[in-house]
Design a protein around this motif. Structure first.
Motif, mmCIF file in Angstrom:
data_model
loop_
_atom_site.group_PDB
_atom_site.id
_atom_site.type_symbol
_atom_site.label_atom_id
_atom_site.label_comp_id
_atom_site.label_asym_id
_atom_site.label_seq_id
_atom_site.Cartn_x
_atom_site.Cartn_y
_atom_site.Cartn_z
ATOM 1 N N GLN A 1 93.810 9.230 26.337
ATOM 2 C CA GLN A 1 94.372 10.283 27.178
ATOM 3 C C GLN A 1 93.662 10.292 28.515
ATOM 4 O O GLN A 1 92.436 10.228 28.591
ATOM 5 N N HIS A 3 93.483 12.555 32.098
ATOM 6 C CA HIS A 3 93.829 13.816 32.754
ATOM 7 C C HIS A 3 93.699 13.628 34.259
ATOM 8 O O HIS A 3 92.628 13.203 34.735
ATOM 9 N N ASN A 114 102.336 6.113 32.550
ATOM 10 C CA ASN A 114 101.757 6.621 31.316
ATOM 11 C C ASN A 114 101.270 8.067 31.453
ATOM 12 O O ASN A 114 101.369 8.852 30.518
ATOM 13 N N TYR A 115 100.698 8.394 32.612
ATOM 14 C CA TYR A 115 100.145 9.732 32.814
ATOM 15 C C TYR A 115 100.494 10.235 34.207
ATOM 16 O O TYR A 115 100.492 9.467 35.175
#
Length: 126
Positions: A1, A3, A114-115
């Motif tokens: 993950q 951020h 992806n993010y």
């Protein structure tokens, strides 16, 4: 993950400059190619710029080429977008984007990201 948090947006007059920052956390930034998109009201999200994992390659949308510069500092886990000679049509919400082991040799499509960050508003007054 991963951020992503953008900052640096604001109000600027046409012809002015702004520097956006994108702070990343959670994973090693050098694992990701990084980019910027923008979205104006009523329009689709569009690609602005991308930079390769170690900053060797960059790619820009034609609309910003020569005015915007993307850069990154992997040691600081931060990506930047220096925007000069801003025009009213540059006004949008700007989003930071990450693609795992991506490249910066062509325009990115939003579906490949992806993010995403949450976005920062850039307003350009005429």
């Amino acid at each position: 993950q991963v951020h992503l948090v953008e900052s640096g947006g604001g109000l600027v007059q046409a012809g002015g400059s702004l520097r956006l920052s994108c702070a990343a956390s959670g994973r090693t930034l050098s694992d990701y190619a990084m980019g910027w998109f923008r979205q104006a009201p009523g329009k689709e999200r569009e690609f602005v710029a991308a930079i390769s994992r170690f900053g060797v390659s960059t790619y820009y949308a034609d609309s910003v080429k020569g005015r915007f510069t993307i850069s990154r500092d992997n040691a600081k886990n931060t990506v930047y977008l220096q925007m000069n000679s801003l025009k009213p049509e540059d006004m949008a919400v700007y989003y930071c984007a990450a693609i795992y082991r991506g490249a910066a040799e062509r325009e990115w499509g939003p579906k490949g990201v992806n993010y995403w960050g949450q976005g920062t508003q850039v307003t350009v007054s005429a």
